[in-house]
Write a protein that holds these residues in place. Structure first.
Motif, PDB file in Angstrom:
ATOM      1  N   ALA A  67       0.864  -1.180   0.000  1.00 59.05           N
ATOM      2  CA  ALA A  67       0.000   0.000   0.000  1.00 59.05           C
ATOM      3  C   ALA A  67       0.898   1.226   0.000  1.00 59.05           C
ATOM      4  CB  ALA A  67      -0.924  -0.003   1.214  1.00 59.05           C
ATOM      5  N   LYS A  68       0.287   2.395   0.129  1.00 60.54           N
ATOM      6  CA  LYS A  68       1.086   3.621   0.065  1.00 60.54           C
ATOM      7  C   LYS A  68       2.143   3.671   1.154  1.00 60.54           C
ATOM      8  CE  LYS A  68      -2.188   6.528   2.692  1.00 60.54           C
ATOM      9  NZ  LYS A  68      -1.260   6.944   3.761  1.00 60.54           N
ATOM     10  N   ASP A  69       1.823   3.122   2.331  1.00 57.88           N
ATOM     11  CA  ASP A  69       2.794   3.110   3.432  1.00 57.88           C
ATOM     12  C   ASP A  69       3.005   1.699   3.980  1.00 57.88           C
ATOM     13  OD1 ASP A  69       0.297   2.832   4.504  1.00 57.88           O
ATOM     14  OD2 ASP A  69       0.561   4.323   6.094  1.00 57.88           O
ATOM     15  N   ARG A  70       2.859   0.709   3.101  1.00 56.52           N
ATOM     16  CA  ARG A  70       3.098  -0.679   3.472  1.00 56.52           C
ATOM     17  C   ARG A  70       3.956  -1.345   2.398  1.00 56.52           C
ATOM     18  NH1 ARG A  70       1.448   1.179   7.436  1.00 56.52           N
ATOM     19  NH2 ARG A  70      -0.205   0.442   8.848  1.00 56.52           N
ATOM     20  N   ILE A  71       4.943  -2.130   2.846  1.00 54.88           N
ATOM     21  CA  ILE A  71       5.850  -2.785   1.900  1.00 54.88           C
ATOM     22  C   ILE A  71       5.201  -3.989   1.256  1.00 54.88           C
ATOM     23  CG2 ILE A  71       8.042  -4.050   1.723  1.00 54.88           C
ATOM     24  CD1 ILE A  71       9.094  -2.195   3.974  1.00 54.88           C
ATOM     25  N   GLY A  72       4.411  -4.740   2.026  1.00 56.61           N
ATOM     26  CA  GLY A  72       3.774  -5.942   1.485  1.00 56.61           C
ATOM     27  C   GLY A  72       4.602  -7.189   1.760  1.00 56.61           C
ATOM     28  N   GLY A  73       4.469  -8.202   0.882  1.00 55.45           N
ATOM     29  CA  GLY A  73       5.079  -9.500   1.131  1.00 55.45           C
ATOM     30  C   GLY A  73       6.394  -9.749   0.427  1.00 55.45           C
ATOM     31  N   ILE A  74       6.874  -8.799  -0.373  1.00 59.56           N
ATOM     32  CA  ILE A  74       8.134  -8.964  -1.094  1.00 59.56           C
ATOM     33  C   ILE A  74       9.158  -7.978  -0.533  1.00 59.56           C
ATOM     34  CG2 ILE A  74       9.290  -8.840  -3.331  1.00 59.56           C
ATOM     35  CD1 ILE A  74       6.656  -9.597  -4.640  1.00 59.56           C
ATOM     36  N   TYR A  75      10.312  -8.508  -0.153  1.00 65.23           N
ATOM     37  CA  TYR A  75      11.377  -7.704   0.436  1.00 65.23           C
ATOM     38  C   TYR A  75      12.698  -8.028  -0.253  1.00 65.23           C
ATOM     39  CZ  TYR A  75       8.318  -6.582   4.412  1.00 65.23           C
ATOM     40  OH  TYR A  75       7.290  -6.131   5.201  1.00 65.23           O
ATOM     41  N   ARG A  76      13.534  -7.057  -0.322  1.00 65.57           N
ATOM     42  CA  ARG A  76      14.903  -7.318  -0.757  1.00 65.57           C
ATOM     43  C   ARG A  76      15.692  -7.840   0.429  1.00 65.57           C
ATOM     44  NH1 ARG A  76      17.516  -6.629  -5.242  1.00 65.57           N
ATOM     45  NH2 ARG A  76      19.783  -6.398  -5.310  1.00 65.57           N
ATOM     46  N   LYS A  77      16.456  -8.912   0.204  1.00 72.77           N
ATOM     47  CA  LYS A  77      17.233  -9.525   1.265  1.00 72.77           C
ATOM     48  C   LYS A  77      18.626  -9.870   0.744  1.00 72.77           C
ATOM     49  CE  LYS A  77      15.200 -11.887   4.456  1.00 72.77           C
ATOM     50  NZ  LYS A  77      14.851 -10.788   5.384  1.00 72.77           N
ATOM     51  N   SER A  78      19.540 -10.099   1.664  1.00 72.21           N
ATOM     52  CA  SER A  78      20.847 -10.661   1.344  1.00 72.21           C
ATOM     53  C   SER A  78      20.837 -12.118   1.778  1.00 72.21           C
ATOM     54  CB  SER A  78      21.965  -9.908   2.073  1.00 72.21           C
ATOM     55  OG  SER A  78      22.054  -8.572   1.601  1.00 72.21           O
ATOM     56  N   MET A  79      21.348 -13.009   0.936  1.00 71.50           N
ATOM     57  CA  MET A  79      21.245 -14.446   1.201  1.00 71.50           C
ATOM     58  C   MET A  79      22.542 -15.157   0.835  1.00 71.50           C
ATOM     59  SD  MET A  79      17.380 -14.945  -0.346  1.00 71.50           S
ATOM     60  CE  MET A  79      17.563 -13.634  -1.564  1.00 71.50           C
ATOM     61  N   TYR A  80      22.808 -16.248   1.540  1.00 68.44           N
ATOM     62  CA  TYR A  80      23.930 -17.123   1.204  1.00 68.44           C
ATOM     63  C   TYR A  80      23.524 -18.055   0.063  1.00 68.44           C
ATOM     64  CZ  TYR A  80      26.050 -15.927   5.780  1.00 68.44           C
ATOM     65  OH  TYR A  80      26.606 -15.285   6.866  1.00 68.44           O
ATOM     66  N   LYS A  81      24.384 -18.175  -0.939  1.00 74.20           N
ATOM     67  CA  LYS A  81      24.163 -19.080  -2.073  1.00 74.20           C
ATOM     68  C   LYS A  81      25.384 -19.991  -2.214  1.00 74.20           C
ATOM     69  CE  LYS A  81      20.438 -16.731  -3.557  1.00 74.20           C
ATOM     70  NZ  LYS A  81      19.074 -17.306  -3.682  1.00 74.20           N
ATOM     71  N   GLN A  82      25.152 -21.252  -2.539  1.00 71.42           N
ATOM     72  CA  GLN A  82      26.258 -22.190  -2.729  1.00 71.42           C
ATOM     73  C   GLN A  82      26.589 -22.328  -4.212  1.00 71.42           C
ATOM     74  OE1 GLN A  82      25.632 -26.155  -1.203  1.00 71.42           O
ATOM     75  NE2 GLN A  82      27.733 -26.807  -1.635  1.00 71.42           N
ATOM     76  N   TYR A  83      27.888 -22.408  -4.522  1.00 67.41           N
ATOM     77  CA  TYR A  83      28.358 -22.523  -5.901  1.00 67.41           C
ATOM     78  C   TYR A  83      29.260 -23.743  -6.054  1.00 67.41           C
ATOM     79  CZ  TYR A  83      26.408 -17.883  -6.454  1.00 67.41           C
ATOM     80  OH  TYR A  83      25.531 -16.821  -6.498  1.00 67.41           O
ATOM     81  N   SER A  84      29.449 -24.132  -7.288  1.00 69.11           N
ATOM     82  CA  SER A  84      30.187 -25.369  -7.571  1.00 69.11           C
ATOM     83  C   SER A  84      31.697 -25.200  -7.459  1.00 69.11           C
ATOM     84  CB  SER A  84      29.828 -25.885  -8.966  1.00 69.11           C
ATOM     85  OG  SER A  84      30.176 -24.911  -9.951  1.00 69.11           O
ATOM     86  N   ASP A  85      32.204 -23.986  -7.691  1.00 71.59           N
ATOM     87  CA  ASP A  85      33.654 -23.790  -7.661  1.00 71.59           C
ATOM     88  C   ASP A  85      33.973 -22.316  -7.454  1.00 71.59           C
ATOM     89  OD1 ASP A  85      33.419 -22.484 -10.204  1.00 71.59           O
ATOM     90  OD2 ASP A  85      33.559 -24.428 -11.203  1.00 71.59           O
ATOM     91  N   SER A  86      35.245 -21.982  -7.577  1.00 70.72           N
ATOM     92  CA  SER A  86      35.720 -20.634  -7.247  1.00 70.72           C
ATOM     93  C   SER A  86      35.332 -19.577  -8.263  1.00 70.72           C
ATOM     94  CB  SER A  86      37.242 -20.651  -7.085  1.00 70.72           C
ATOM     95  OG  SER A  86      37.869 -21.074  -8.280  1.00 70.72           O
ATOM     96  N   THR A  87      34.701 -19.982  -9.373  1.00 67.94           N
ATOM     97  CA  THR A  87      34.226 -18.966 -10.322  1.00 67.94           C
ATOM     98  C   THR A  87      32.915 -18.339  -9.861  1.00 67.94           C
ATOM     99  OG1 THR A  87      32.975 -20.560 -11.667  1.00 67.94           O
ATOM    100  CG2 THR A  87      35.320 -20.225 -12.220  1.00 67.94           C
ATOM    101  N   TYR A  88      32.217 -18.982  -8.958  1.00 72.31           N
ATOM    102  CA  TYR A  88      30.930 -18.503  -8.441  1.00 72.31           C
ATOM    103  C   TYR A  88      29.942 -18.201  -9.575  1.00 72.31           C
ATOM    104  CZ  TYR A  88      33.485 -18.066  -4.058  1.00 72.31           C
ATOM    105  OH  TYR A  88      34.246 -18.325  -2.939  1.00 72.31           O
ATOM    106  N   THR A  89      29.948 -19.050 -10.578  1.00 68.39           N
ATOM    107  CA  THR A  89      29.034 -18.856 -11.712  1.00 68.39           C
ATOM    108  C   THR A  89      27.909 -19.875 -11.734  1.00 68.39           C
ATOM    109  OG1 THR A  89      30.539 -20.147 -13.111  1.00 68.39           O
ATOM    110  CG2 THR A  89      30.763 -17.743 -13.172  1.00 68.39           C
ATOM    111  N   LEU A  90      28.157 -21.101 -11.257  1.00 68.20           N
ATOM    112  CA  LEU A  90      27.139 -22.144 -11.285  1.00 68.20           C
ATOM    113  C   LEU A  90      26.608 -22.361  -9.877  1.00 68.20           C
ATOM    114  CD1 LEU A  90      25.581 -24.300 -12.853  1.00 68.20           C
ATOM    115  CD2 LEU A  90      27.462 -25.901 -12.376  1.00 68.20           C
TER     116      LEU A  90
END
Length: 412
Positions: A67-90
């Motif tokens: 709403a005009k003064d409500r964010i709602g159910g979607i937020y930007r967050k920072s998250m940990y992600k796992q990758y296959s190797d040191s390129t951090y691409t997959l």
């Protein structure tokens, strides 16, 4: 020999013994990146317990409707992600039910766990573990500990930076003889721990008895399924991304009063793994499966939770129950062999939390093999119970027993 020499020799002996134990273990390597992105607390777009749309559910909409003064159910967050190797691409996929939690990091007694962390976010973060051994250069916690040089590089990994954390699992950090085969722990960012965790940087860590994990892909051989669930009132007011979320999702950002209590309450998400009102996905198992539940709470003084499993019982801390009690930064490992087929509620029984959406569904299926459960050999016991409305008197004597005075006496 003086006592100090005996103590020193004992310390050396324990040190070399721990090295010997670790020499038989594996080195488990994880490539973890910190990324920022949007998170939806209710991706189904409805209250999955009642079937109502968000717009038609007055309670759910107070948290999830923008709403005009409500964010709602979607937020930007920072998250940990796992990758296959040191390129951090997959990126390595994870179960959908893990939500915004980071990947499951596993180890057993004797192991070395190496985490290569790269920070793709816009501010400094770290990774700090519970339940393993680490030296100062792998603690991942920022505080005035008088360390310097290389021992400070782990304290705050800057945007675009990286650091390698090395943790070990000596015998005195593993499960005891009275513990289950694997213990539930966590890891999280610890630059400013409350704000880092509120921003999304938390994940599960599993530490097992020696010989419990298969070498690859680090799965257990003693159970069929592991589930990791975090019960937490996620306070988005404490997130580093609050201002960004207001600007992105409120329709009139300038109208927002960040100190308004109704606005603040709308940002307290009563979540299981970052899902509310039954939106937790794909928690399924077969009747007869050996299931290990790894439960933990995070947050502050309102985060007292009772995780209640409808339809089944479990063994927790050596006792049979259908409820596990959780507090902030407490960790529970509970075992279940489900026999009761169906779709069942999983809720926090704290009334305010349940009403605010801390509830989910899990499903027990009848799979290829037959599981009828334990045979019943007892008697049939019947009870006839009716629900009636009555007038109940909370003070039938009319007196205060401590003083003898009437409860109806004014200004008593």
């Amino acid at each position: 020999m003086c006592s100090c020499q005996q103590i020193w020799l004992s310390v050396l002996f324990l040190h070399f013994l721990s090295l010997l134990l670790l020499s038989d273990g594996a080195t488990r390597v994880y490539y973890v990146g910190i990324r920022s992105g949007e998170w939806n607390y209710a991706p189904l777009g409805k209250n999955a317990i009642t079937g109502q749309s968000i717009a038609n559910d007055s309670v759910a909409s107070s948290f999830l409707q923008p709403a005009k003064d409500r964010i709602g159910g979607i937020y930007r967050k920072s998250m940990y992600k796992q990758y296959s190797d040191s390129t951090y691409t997959l990126e390595i996929s994870k179960p959908a039910w893990l939500g915004f939690l980071g990947p499951v990091i596993r180890g057993e007694v004797g192991d070395t766990i190496t985490v290569h962390l790269k920070n793709f976010a816009s501010r400094p973060f770290t990774i700090h573990p519970h339940g393993v051994f680490y030296t100062k250069d792998s603690e991942g916690a920022l505080y005035p500990d008088r360390s310097s040089g290389d021992h400070k590089a782990d304290d705050a990994v800057p945007p675009g930076g990286n650091h390698t954390y090395t943790w070990t699992v000596p015998e005195d950090h593993g499960p005891t003889a009275d513990d289950p085969a694997c213990l539930t722990w966590i890891y999280h960012s610890h630059v400013n721990a409350p704000k880092d965790i509120a921003s999304g940087l938390v994940g599960p860590l599993l530490i097992c008895k020696q010989g419990t994990l298969k070498m690859l892909p680090s799965r257990r051989h003693d159970v069929d399924l592991d589930f990791f669930l975090m019960f937490s009132v996620v306070d988005e007011n404490e997130s580093w991304h609050l201002d960004e979320n207001i600007a992105s999702f409120c329709t009139e950002p300038d109208s927002v009063d960040k100190e308004d209590e109704e606005f603040r309450e709308s940002n307290r998400m009563h979540a299981i793994n970052g899902f509310i009102f039954g939106n937790l996905p794909e928690v399924t198992m077969c009747a007869g499966d050996r299931v290990s539940w790894h439960l933990f709470g995070m947050g502050n003084e309102i985060d007292v939770h009772t995780a209640f499993f409808h339809g089944q019982t479990l063994i927790s801390r050596g006792h049979r129950s259908d409820v596990a009690s959780l507090f902030p930064a407490t960790f529970v490992a509970a075992e279940m062999v489900p026999h009761n087929v169906g779709k069942w509620l999983l809720t926090c029984e704290v009334s305010d939390h349940l009403q605010a959406g801390m509830e989910a569904l899990y499903e027990v299926k009848r799979c290829s093999y037959q599981d009828s459960g334990p045979a019943l050999k007892g008697k049939l016991r019947q009870y006839y119970i009716a629900a009636k409305e009555v007038h109940w008197n909370y003070g039938p004597s009319g007196l205060d027993p401590s003083t003898g005075k009437s409860l109806h006496e004014p200004n008593r």
